[in-house]
Structures are given as C-alpha cells and as structure tokens.
Design a protein around this motif. Sequence first.
Motif, short mmCIF file in Angstrom:
data_model
loop_
_atom_site.label_atom_id
_atom_site.label_comp_id
_atom_site.label_asym_id
_atom_site.label_seq_id
_atom_site.Cartn_x
_atom_site.Cartn_y
_atom_site.Cartn_z
N ALA A 1 0.82 -1.22 0.00
CA ALA A 1 0.00 0.00 0.00
C ALA A 1 0.85 1.26 0.00
CB ALA A 1 -0.93 0.00 1.21
N ALA A 2 2.10 1.14 -0.46
CA ALA A 2 2.99 2.31 -0.47
C ALA A 2 2.45 3.39 -1.40
CB ALA A 2 4.38 1.88 -0.92
N GLU A 3 2.70 4.63 -1.01
CA GLU A 3 2.29 5.76 -1.84
C GLU A 3 3.00 5.67 -3.20
OE1 GLU A 3 2.27 10.66 -1.68
OE2 GLU A 3 2.88 9.49 0.07
N LYS B 1 -0.40 -6.51 1.44
CA LYS B 1 -0.98 -5.52 0.53
C LYS B 1 -1.48 -4.27 1.26
CE LYS B 1 -5.75 -7.29 0.17
NZ LYS B 1 -6.73 -7.86 -0.80
N TYR B 2 -1.54 -4.33 2.61
CA TYR B 2 -1.99 -3.18 3.39
C TYR B 2 -0.83 -2.41 4.03
CZ TYR B 2 -6.53 -5.48 2.98
OH TYR B 2 -7.67 -6.07 2.50
N THR B 3 0.40 -2.83 3.76
CA THR B 3 1.56 -2.17 4.35
C THR B 3 1.94 -0.95 3.53
OG1 THR B 3 2.38 -4.32 5.14
CG2 THR B 3 3.94 -2.47 5.11
N VAL C 1 -5.49 0.56 5.87
CA VAL C 1 -6.58 -0.40 5.68
C VAL C 1 -7.90 0.38 5.63
CG1 VAL C 1 -7.62 -2.55 6.52
CG2 VAL C 1 -5.23 -2.04 7.07
N PRO C 2 -8.26 0.90 4.46
CA PRO C 2 -9.48 1.72 4.37
C PRO C 2 -10.74 0.96 4.76
CG PRO C 2 -8.61 1.18 2.17
CD PRO C 2 -7.57 0.80 3.16
N GLN C 3 -10.71 -0.37 4.65
CA GLN C 3 -11.87 -1.16 5.04
C GLN C 3 -12.20 -1.01 6.53
OE1 GLN C 3 -9.28 -2.11 3.32
NE2 GLN C 3 -9.84 -3.37 1.56
N MET C 4 -11.18 -0.64 7.32
CA MET C 4 -11.41 -0.46 8.76
C MET C 4 -12.43 0.65 9.01
SD MET C 4 -9.32 -2.29 10.91
CE MET C 4 -8.91 -1.21 12.26
N GLU C 5 -12.27 1.75 8.29
CA GLU C 5 -13.18 2.87 8.50
C GLU C 5 -14.57 2.55 7.96
OE1 GLU C 5 -13.11 7.71 8.37
OE2 GLU C 5 -11.46 6.57 7.48
N LYS C 6 -14.61 1.86 6.83
CA LYS C 6 -15.90 1.51 6.25
C LYS C 6 -16.67 0.53 7.13
CE LYS C 6 -14.30 2.02 1.44
NZ LYS C 6 -14.02 1.29 0.18
N GLY D 1 -8.26 3.99 9.32
CA GLY D 1 -7.64 2.80 8.74
C GLY D 1 -6.14 2.89 8.64
N ARG D 2 -5.52 3.80 9.39
CA ARG D 2 -4.06 3.93 9.36
C ARG D 2 -3.53 3.89 10.79
NH1 ARG D 2 -2.40 5.66 4.14
NH2 ARG D 2 -0.27 5.73 4.93
N HIS D 3 -2.50 3.09 10.98
CA HIS D 3 -1.87 3.01 12.30
C HIS D 3 -0.52 2.34 12.13
CE1 HIS D 3 -1.90 3.39 16.61
NE2 HIS D 3 -1.60 2.11 16.78
#
Length: 703
Positions: free
Chosen positions: A263-265, A299-301, A320-325, A331-333
């Motif tokens: 998940a790198a920018e 894939k979430y790193t 992990v945007p699914q966390m917020e949904k 979804g970031r930590h």
Amino acid sequence: MTYGWMGNLLRLNLTDKTFKVEPSKKYFSYIGGKGIANRIMYEEVPAGTKPEDVANKIVFAVGPNTASSAPTSGRLTISTLSPFTKFNAIVDAHMGGDTATQMKCCGYDAVIIEGSSDTPVYIYVEDDKVEFRDATHLWGTTTTIATKEITKETENGTNVTTIGPAGENLCNLSCVINGIAHCGGAGLGKIFGQKKLKAIAFNGKKGVQLADPKRVKELNDYVMKDLIGSNNNHVVPTVPQSWSEYDNPRSRWTGHPGMTWGAAEGGPVVTGESAPGQPTLVGFRCQKAVFDFGAVAEKYTAKMTGCTFCPIRCYASMAVPQMEKKWGVPGRHANTCLGNRRESPLFLTYQDVEEEGDGKMMAGMYSAILDDDMGLWDNYGELLATLSYFMKDDYKLMKQILTEEEFAAIDWTKRETGDLTFLNDIVACLINPEHSLYNLTMGAYYVSEKYHDILGDDYLHSQAMALWGPLGGKRHHGNECAAQVGMLTNILYNRDGMCHTIVNITGSGLPYDIQRIIIEDLFGVGALDKPANYTPINEAKVKFAKFGVVRQVLHDSFTLCNWVWPMTFSPRKERQYKGDLSVEAQYMSAITGGDWTEERLDDAAERIIQLHRAMTILQAGTNDMRNEHDVISNFIFDMDPDKAPFTEGTVKLEREDWQKTLTLFYREFGWDEKLGCPTRATLEKFDLKDVADELEAKGLLPA
C-alpha cells in the motif's frame, strides 16, 4: 567542552510551576538513561514513598550515545515507582520514537518532574524556554487528539509525550504515548495522571557534540555493513536468498524478492534482497506487518517506520481503508510485536471483510488504535491474560466480580461473533473507576490480592498468566529462552524483564551448533542449551545470564535499542557469523573522548544493577531477595506433567536446580549467597558506600 553528554538536567516543579537548570556532570559515572534516572530516584525519593505520593518523581533520561547518529540511538528511559507490582519499587519505562532525541537536543541529559499540579497542565520545552501551560481543554481527550492539539499550539517539529483517559483515571496499567504509537509503559500514565500532567512536549534544536565524529561515522559504517541484521538482530532471512547460507522461517528478516509494501504511496515497493554490506537497503529487511499479521498484511503495508536513528524500521505502518468503512475507525496506524494485537485474541471468531484472515488483522489494529488512544497499557500481554482468565469457563469468575447489572450491560455475544465494538465496551469499563472491571487494570499482583478468596494462588502461578513470578511481572523471554539463563534475566526487575540480549541470540535464525560455538567461546562450555533439551545449571550459564542483564542495562543507559543490540552475531559468513561485543565501548570512546574498554563499560553498567538491587531492597524493607523477590511461578516447574525436567521436549525447570541457580547467580554479582542482597564489600567496590551505609542503618545489609 563536554562531549556526548549535554551537561545539564532540567528540574520541573508542578506544584509551583517553576523550573531550574542544574549541572548533570556528577551523574556521568552512571553513564546516562537508566543509570542517571535510577541514581536521581535513589537520592531524591525516600524509601517507603508510594507511587501516588507527591514525593514520587518521574525522571526522563538519555545517554551520551543518544542522538549521536549511531544506529538505534533514539531510546529513552523513564524511571518512577511501580504502581502495579509488589513493593512499589523502582521501575523503568523504555520508550522509542522521537522523544529522546528532541529532549537531548533541548540541552538536557535528564528531566526531573516533581510535585503535583492542582489543575491539568502540559509542559512545553523548547531549548532553554520552559512553559507550564493549561491543559484543562485537553483533559479527557485521547492521546491522538492531545498530540495533534499540542502540536498546533507549539512550534513546528514538536514531539509530544502524553497520557490518555486511562492515565487520567489512574489505571495502574496505563502508559504514555509519543508520536501517537510509541509507548512508555510501567504504569507511567497513572503517575502523570496523579500529578495532573497531561503531557510533556520537547522541541530541541541544539546539536550533540562528539569527540571524534569521523570515528563515529566509521563505526556506523562498520555496524551497518558487517554487524547489523534485522529486528532482534536476526541475521538470516526467512527464505533462501542468493547471498545466504541459511534461512529460517521464524526469522524477522522477512524482506525478500517478491515481498512488497503493497500500500505504499505511488504503488507497491518491492523489499527485495538486502544482503550484508548494503547499508542503504537495511530498512527493507523487516517487513514486520507480515511477521505479525501473516501474508494478508502485505498488501496493506504502506511502509515500515520506527524510532529516530534506527535503520531497522520495525513499526508496520498500515493503510486499511476497510477499517473505516466496516468499523468506523481510522484505517491507518503503526505498531509492532504485541502492540499489534493487544486484546484482540479475546474474540472467539473474527469477521473477515474481503479475504480469509483480514478480520484477525483488523481486530489487532482496532485494539492497538483503541488502547493507544486511551493510553491503556497491556503490560506485555498481562491485561489480555487477566481478561482471558476471568472470561474462561463461561465467564465464571467474571460473574463473581461484576454486579448483575454490570454483567448484563455488556453484550458478550459481540465477542462470540467477532464484533470489534466489543473492545470499545470492555475498554470503556476497564478505564472507568466506577466499574468493577477497572480493578483488572491494577496489575496481576493487586488483582490477586483483591480477589484472592476466589482466585487462590492459582492465578498468579498459572501458565495461562505466564508471570515470571508472584511479584506480578510478566515473563518476558524466560525459561523458554535458554533455560535458566532466560529466567535469570527476568528476576532482577520489578516488572517484566524486557531483556532481549539472550533472545536475540537464540532467535537469530542461525543453526544451534553455530550459536553454541560462538557462545561457548565467550562464556564457557555448556553456556547454551539446545532448545527444549535443557541441562542442569553450570557456571557458564550464569556468566551468560549476567552478560545478558549487564548489556541490557548498558543499552538502557547509553542508550541503544536492546531489541537489536548487542552485536553478538553477524549476518556475514566470512566472519563465521561472529559479531563484535566491543562496539559499544568503541562508540563510548569516540563520542565522549574517554578511554573506554569493554570491561570498563560493563563494570559501569553493573554498578547500576547493584544500585537498582539495593533500591529494591530498601523499598521492600527486606534483604531476603531469594524468598521475597526472586520467587518464580509454579508453572515453570509444573508444566508438561508427563515429562521430567532436563529431558528432551520440555522447557520446564526443576526446583532444587533453581535454588542452586540463584546461589551461583548471587555469587557472580558478589551478593550474599543465602539472601541475594549486595554485601558492603561489593557496594564499596562499585563506589556505592553511601548506599551500603543506608542499608546498614536500616538493618538491611547482610552480616
């Protein structure tokens, strides 16, 4: 000119909101960090003081190596009295992040926080400027909100160390947090809360003067090219690579071709190979998210991050945007190790969102975010173990400590279905002084004292709790790590040992036979047992254990990260995988300009251990450490009931052998062999005559 040390300490008085700058030179013989902090606590906090007393103090301290540019030199020790273990004796929190560097660059080797405020405050230190600021508007906020608000109210680049509601509500198991994710435990949050101190913020712009900068740079290059491995200084990769002779799936050298920060920018970053001799690639070695959460985390790193001046980057920054949904939380930590799971194993099942295994990962992240926000400390898994213990057998014990109304108000089906909001419900109760669950944050020793009528002795001594002893400290790399050696590295402290010197060796990934040859060359034949195939105690093991704690204390004082140091092993085959244990002394000489040998530096660290032991005796009011402090849990002797000690396949120890182990260990430190307390001769050898005199005056010096 003073090299390495800054030459000053800062005294902050919360009662009258004043500060004073004092010279720190008289403490240089205690190296720094833990050494300076413990000595100040000895001189200024009388034995018998309770953690909640105004007379208790908090001492932040760094060492000559802090912010020197040496790899992993961004550590900090914070000392106070333990609110969560028996005797309320001296305890240290070890914290990474950016606080140590910012504090030192303000110009201070130590910061002493004393007194108590009537109203909430935070302290802002910017070089020579010190301000006590009102924190009423921050009281009750999470650590994340407090950090963001204080950052807005201060100069750019400020580092904030703060408590959350758990500390404000005086939970024994509460912590301070800096950088939103870096924790300083040891019940420190409660001491901040008791003093109405919401936070302390540092913004330092001063430089650290080195005696020989060129030599420091040479040592940095040497460490980075020839000695350093990955997290916990694991020196072989998890999978075969073109350069490696060995591989080990349990290694934390997880980066390899095909492994990414998914998940790198800008798109995935391939970790690839980072062979020895390639210092710019060291940061790709530790893909800690995959190690902690499994393959689903790749894939979430977003990246790997960590502490200032650390090339290892053991903190997994997750997106992990699914966390917020799904759960309504960011979804970031970023976190690492046990910090990436906290209370999430309480669930009986997990709700996967997109693929198998992502539910467990999200539960770990969710729990980490929640606990860090609240400033709730898990004490190396002790809080999880206590909650699990009380929830077993259909909540039998839980029903006995909660009122009927309290039990009915918690939706326990959420635990069974994997509804992560169950954690919100539990944590809200844990940090609420009016709720019975609050009592489970007292620490295991005090939980046992309060509920002994229903727990008996089984709770403290059970394998489920995995405490090193009834004192209440969590076992942290104990008998499962090099037999008696690992247990000895636990018993010196008034909390979990947090000693990684030994486990960095046994967990290095190298084959046992290579480990054994190197360790026996250092400490003698029989120093290192084969895993789960132990032998009775011998003098070589005792010397190995002493090395473990001496180097840990050195690292916590110098400062270096004991999760990586010492450099006992190397990833280089051409060195026969031998590291270099003289590097710390070489750094000390180059940084301070002194003539430091390995032996001299180890002696300085041992002096700190002698002081710490004496302080524990003074606070406990007894010198019978063998029977009152160094007692280990029954499960360590009683596990695997179908196997005998010292047979293959078990890590259990034997009671009679343990008593012999203590005798040999006490002898190695120059302590009374019956009691386990320092003698006058030993204390005077380490220039601690004043300590010996106080022990004698109180009848605590052995005859």
